[in-house]
Design a protein around this motif. Sequence first.
Motif, PDB file in Angstrom:
ATOM      1  N   GLU A 139      20.234 -12.799  13.095  1.00 18.28           N
ATOM      2  CA  GLU A 139      19.657 -13.885  13.913  1.00 18.28           C
ATOM      3  C   GLU A 139      18.237 -14.270  13.484  1.00 18.28           C
ATOM      4  O   GLU A 139      17.753 -15.328  13.871  1.00 18.28           O
ATOM      5  CB  GLU A 139      19.576 -13.461  15.387  1.00 18.28           C
ATOM      6  CG  GLU A 139      20.899 -13.166  16.045  1.00 18.28           C
ATOM      7  CD  GLU A 139      20.837 -11.846  16.830  1.00 18.28           C
ATOM      8  OE1 GLU A 139      20.959 -10.781  16.184  1.00 18.28           O
ATOM      9  OE2 GLU A 139      20.680 -11.891  18.052  1.00 18.28           O
ATOM     10  N   ARG A 140      17.558 -13.395  12.735  1.00 15.99           N
ATOM     11  CA  ARG A 140      16.184 -13.705  12.326  1.00 15.99           C
ATOM     12  C   ARG A 140      16.106 -14.299  10.919  1.00 15.99           C
ATOM     13  O   ARG A 140      15.019 -14.561  10.422  1.00 15.99           O
ATOM     14  CB  ARG A 140      15.334 -12.424  12.319  1.00 15.99           C
ATOM     15  CG  ARG A 140      15.130 -11.812  13.682  1.00 15.99           C
ATOM     16  CD  ARG A 140      13.970 -10.831  13.648  1.00 15.99           C
ATOM     17  NE  ARG A 140      13.853 -10.100  14.896  1.00 15.99           N
ATOM     18  CZ  ARG A 140      13.225 -10.570  15.979  1.00 15.99           C
ATOM     19  NH1 ARG A 140      12.673 -11.760  15.945  1.00 15.99           N
ATOM     20  NH2 ARG A 140      13.169  -9.848  17.072  1.00 15.99           N
ATOM     21  N   ARG A 154      12.058 -20.257  19.238  1.00 19.06           N
ATOM     22  CA  ARG A 154      11.435 -19.145  19.959  1.00 19.06           C
ATOM     23  C   ARG A 154      10.797 -18.112  19.040  1.00 19.06           C
ATOM     24  O   ARG A 154      10.446 -17.027  19.488  1.00 19.06           O
ATOM     25  CB  ARG A 154      12.462 -18.493  20.886  1.00 19.06           C
ATOM     26  CG  ARG A 154      12.968 -19.507  21.935  1.00 19.06           C
ATOM     27  CD  ARG A 154      13.778 -18.866  23.003  1.00 19.06           C
ATOM     28  NE  ARG A 154      13.045 -17.807  23.672  1.00 19.06           N
ATOM     29  CZ  ARG A 154      13.620 -16.915  24.455  1.00 19.06           C
ATOM     30  NH1 ARG A 154      14.916 -16.957  24.659  1.00 19.06           N
ATOM     31  NH2 ARG A 154      12.912 -15.976  25.040  1.00 19.06           N
ATOM     32  N   LEU A 212       8.680  -8.148   3.784  1.00 17.49           N
ATOM     33  CA  LEU A 212       9.583  -8.036   4.932  1.00 17.49           C
ATOM     34  C   LEU A 212       9.367  -6.771   5.753  1.00 17.49           C
ATOM     35  O   LEU A 212       9.805  -6.692   6.892  1.00 17.49           O
ATOM     36  CB  LEU A 212      11.043  -8.082   4.467  1.00 17.49           C
ATOM     37  CG  LEU A 212      11.538  -9.420   3.923  1.00 17.49           C
ATOM     38  CD1 LEU A 212      12.973  -9.276   3.441  1.00 17.49           C
ATOM     39  CD2 LEU A 212      11.460 -10.510   4.983  1.00 17.49           C
ATOM     40  N   SER A 213       8.708  -5.766   5.174  1.00 20.46           N
ATOM     41  CA  SER A 213       8.601  -4.504   5.911  1.00 20.46           C
ATOM     42  C   SER A 213       7.417  -4.498   6.867  1.00 20.46           C
ATOM     43  O   SER A 213       7.255  -3.573   7.641  1.00 20.46           O
ATOM     44  CB  SER A 213       8.507  -3.325   4.941  1.00 20.46           C
ATOM     45  OG  SER A 213       7.367  -3.476   4.135  1.00 20.46           O
ATOM     46  N   ASP A 214       6.577  -5.539   6.823  1.00 19.64           N
ATOM     47  CA  ASP A 214       5.414  -5.525   7.708  1.00 19.64           C
ATOM     48  C   ASP A 214       5.259  -6.849   8.456  1.00 19.64           C
ATOM     49  O   ASP A 214       4.249  -7.532   8.338  1.00 19.64           O
ATOM     50  CB  ASP A 214       4.156  -5.221   6.884  1.00 19.64           C
ATOM     51  CG  ASP A 214       2.970  -4.882   7.786  1.00 19.64           C
ATOM     52  OD1 ASP A 214       3.197  -4.530   8.959  1.00 19.64           O
ATOM     53  OD2 ASP A 214       1.826  -5.002   7.321  1.00 19.64           O
ATOM     54  N   GLN A 215       6.294  -7.219   9.210  1.00 21.99           N
ATOM     55  CA  GLN A 215       6.244  -8.462   9.976  1.00 21.99           C
ATOM     56  C   GLN A 215       6.329  -8.142  11.465  1.00 21.99           C
ATOM     57  O   GLN A 215       7.156  -7.340  11.870  1.00 21.99           O
ATOM     58  CB  GLN A 215       7.404  -9.373   9.584  1.00 21.99           C
ATOM     59  CG  GLN A 215       7.287  -9.932   8.168  1.00 21.99           C
ATOM     60  CD  GLN A 215       6.102 -10.871   8.006  1.00 21.99           C
ATOM     61  OE1 GLN A 215       5.667 -11.511   8.967  1.00 21.99           O
ATOM     62  NE2 GLN A 215       5.568 -10.941   6.796  1.00 21.99           N
ATOM     63  N   PRO A 216       5.479  -8.779  12.275  1.00 22.78           N
ATOM     64  CA  PRO A 216       5.510  -8.484  13.715  1.00 22.78           C
ATOM     65  C   PRO A 216       6.847  -8.882  14.346  1.00 22.78           C
ATOM     66  O   PRO A 216       7.519  -9.802  13.868  1.00 22.78           O
ATOM     67  CB  PRO A 216       4.376  -9.339  14.280  1.00 22.78           C
ATOM     68  CG  PRO A 216       4.091 -10.373  13.245  1.00 22.78           C
ATOM     69  CD  PRO A 216       4.473  -9.775  11.925  1.00 22.78           C
ATOM     70  N   LEU A 217       7.189  -8.184  15.396  1.00 20.42           N
ATOM     71  CA  LEU A 217       8.409  -8.489  16.143  1.00 20.42           C
ATOM     72  C   LEU A 217       8.327  -9.951  16.602  1.00 20.42           C
ATOM     73  O   LEU A 217       7.297 -10.392  17.038  1.00 20.42           O
ATOM     74  CB  LEU A 217       8.472  -7.577  17.367  1.00 20.42           C
ATOM     75  CG  LEU A 217       9.848  -7.192  17.879  1.00 20.42           C
ATOM     76  CD1 LEU A 217      10.615  -6.451  16.807  1.00 20.42           C
ATOM     77  CD2 LEU A 217       9.702  -6.320  19.115  1.00 20.42           C
ATOM     78  N   GLY A 218       9.416 -10.667  16.492  1.00 19.80           N
ATOM     79  CA  GLY A 218       9.371 -12.076  16.865  1.00 19.80           C
ATOM     80  C   GLY A 218       9.322 -12.972  15.642  1.00 19.80           C
ATOM     81  O   GLY A 218       9.407 -14.188  15.749  1.00 19.80           O
ATOM     82  N   THR A 219       9.173 -12.372  14.444  1.00 15.81           N
ATOM     83  CA  THR A 219       9.165 -13.165  13.215  1.00 15.81           C
ATOM     84  C   THR A 219      10.572 -13.637  12.865  1.00 15.81           C
ATOM     85  O   THR A 219      11.544 -12.900  13.038  1.00 15.81           O
ATOM     86  CB  THR A 219       8.633 -12.311  12.040  1.00 15.81           C
ATOM     87  OG1 THR A 219       7.355 -11.797  12.387  1.00 15.81           O
ATOM     88  CG2 THR A 219       8.531 -13.120  10.757  1.00 15.81           C
ATOM     89  N   GLY A 226      16.694  -3.536   8.290  1.00 15.00           N
ATOM     90  CA  GLY A 226      17.036  -3.593   9.709  1.00 15.00           C
ATOM     91  C   GLY A 226      16.791  -4.939  10.368  1.00 15.00           C
ATOM     92  O   GLY A 226      16.765  -5.030  11.591  1.00 15.00           O
ATOM     93  N   TRP A 227      16.598  -5.988   9.562  1.00 12.30           N
ATOM     94  CA  TRP A 227      16.484  -7.322  10.159  1.00 12.30           C
ATOM     95  C   TRP A 227      17.860  -7.765  10.628  1.00 12.30           C
ATOM     96  O   TRP A 227      18.820  -7.703   9.857  1.00 12.30           O
ATOM     97  CB  TRP A 227      15.972  -8.343   9.134  1.00 12.30           C
ATOM     98  CG  TRP A 227      14.518  -8.262   8.813  1.00 12.30           C
ATOM     99  CD1 TRP A 227      13.870  -7.198   8.271  1.00 12.30           C
ATOM    100  CD2 TRP A 227      13.537  -9.289   8.994  1.00 12.30           C
ATOM    101  NE1 TRP A 227      12.544  -7.500   8.110  1.00 12.30           N
ATOM    102  CE2 TRP A 227      12.309  -8.778   8.535  1.00 12.30           C
ATOM    103  CE3 TRP A 227      13.580 -10.591   9.493  1.00 12.30           C
ATOM    104  CZ2 TRP A 227      11.134  -9.521   8.574  1.00 12.30           C
ATOM    105  CZ3 TRP A 227      12.415 -11.331   9.513  1.00 12.30           C
ATOM    106  CH2 TRP A 227      11.199 -10.801   9.070  1.00 12.30           C
ATOM    107  N   PRO A 228      17.981  -8.253  11.874  1.00 13.28           N
ATOM    108  CA  PRO A 228      19.289  -8.765  12.304  1.00 13.28           C
ATOM    109  C   PRO A 228      19.503 -10.173  11.743  1.00 13.28           C
ATOM    110  O   PRO A 228      18.529 -10.885  11.474  1.00 13.28           O
ATOM    111  CB  PRO A 228      19.151  -8.817  13.828  1.00 13.28           C
ATOM    112  CG  PRO A 228      17.710  -9.078  14.054  1.00 13.28           C
ATOM    113  CD  PRO A 228      16.964  -8.392  12.924  1.00 13.28           C
TER     114      PRO A 228
END
Lengths: 181, 313
Positions: free
Chosen positions: B214-215, B108, B181-188, B210-212
């Motif tokens: 799960e990503r 997803r 890592l600081s400029d990746q669209p949501l959903g990456t 702040g990456w969880p």
Amino acid sequence: MTTAAMLSTPVYRPVLPPLPAQHRLLVVQHLALPETAYWQQQLGEEGVPVSLISLNADMEQLCGSLQQHLSQARVGTRLYICGDESFLWKVHQQARQCGLLNGEIELIRTADSRELYCVHCSTLQTIEPAPLVHCRQCGLQLMVREHFSQRLGAYMGVCNDPFAPYGPTTTASASLEEQAS
Amino acid sequence: MSELLDVRVASVRQLTPLVREFTFEAVSGDLPGFSAGSHVQVHMPGTGRPLCNAYSLLSDPQQRQHYRIAVRLQEQSRGGSRFMHEQVKEGDVLRLSPPANLFAPHSRAGHHLMIAGGIGITPFMAYIAALEQRGGSMELHYAYRSGLTDTYLEELAARLGAALHPYDGRAGQRLDIHQVLSDQPLGTHVYICGPDSLISDVCQTADALGWPAERIHWEAFAAPEPGEPFVAELADGRTLAVPGDYSLLEALEQAGVPVPNLCRGGVCGQCMTPYSAGEVDHRDLYLSDSERADHLMPCVSRGKGGCTVKLAL
């Protein structure tokens, strides 16, 4: 008597200290909530930008504004939702649809009231925590099960005793009158 | 344990002074299908020991006629990569465990951010083929040393165009993990394959931004490091002397005590084994601190300094 918690029963854990983030989004049910100012200050502590969205009596507008924020968002955005349980899960569902994951959403519950779904007449109603309640619509005495639907933001209410559906020795009309008084 | 596959070495190519590529075909029948991110264990006969290393499959998962792997010669090799580089010839028959996947692209994800260090490029070759077919959005950040570990660079440049971000360590080009890592669209979702230092750098930076969890997905090079010799005691009272260049898992296999396993690199949890005594040097990335009190991962972990470890096997 309360029924035991189940896998679907939500657990609200303390949010402090906030997890690291590049940007924090605070969605509140009422601007006037004492929690609003407190969380705005807490979440912005290390200079992390905080955006505030509040519900101005219009859920659709709130969802539109959340969608707009999240369509531009970068990974590292964390969402904090502040309000009663039913509000928390409505916003949660919207945020998941916009691409946020569970690990990026924190829930801050501000009221003990619960949303109850009557499985007999499909009515959603707000109740105070209690193991047994009368459905506001059909008058049946419902047992409040701890099964929680994230989609509805509500617990499940089922007829407590099929041999005395309106509760011990009461009739449907009496129990509805009792509630109306 | 799954049935092993007999494969013939269809071709061998030396891609760089350190990297050799092997193409395998089935001796008879068909090869089982696999998904992007899968690996196979290659069993290496004739080394006088049960040597078996896991390698990512880099061929297109749609191609069912062959499997392809690339092996980097490791300076600290316990013999596996050296065997592959020096002994294996075209026409040889080898045995593989069937493909297993511990590192699949997330179904997803809206955007796939791949970060490879050196030979860590291999699983991403299969990713790129699979994502091209799906029309998935992707970018690849590839850190290598030109002339040594720049495997498949030309092919990647042609296939990915602007989605390839190459960093040649020999020319002093550095991958700025924080910036990426600081400029990746949501959903990456981010995927990392390479040396442990790269994986931990990316994980720590992602965490701080702040990456969880799960990503974030990663796969380390699965190979046990050599260590001190020690003794393993089995439940029936037998004792095994485990030499410094054997893993405990290999020693158990040689003694006829099979242990289910999948990655042989301390990440998947398959070979988790209870123990009741002995001081263990835990080298896995799987067990929690509390589990380590009475469980170990024999594929990588060892007894400390010659001690005896009592296993519940």
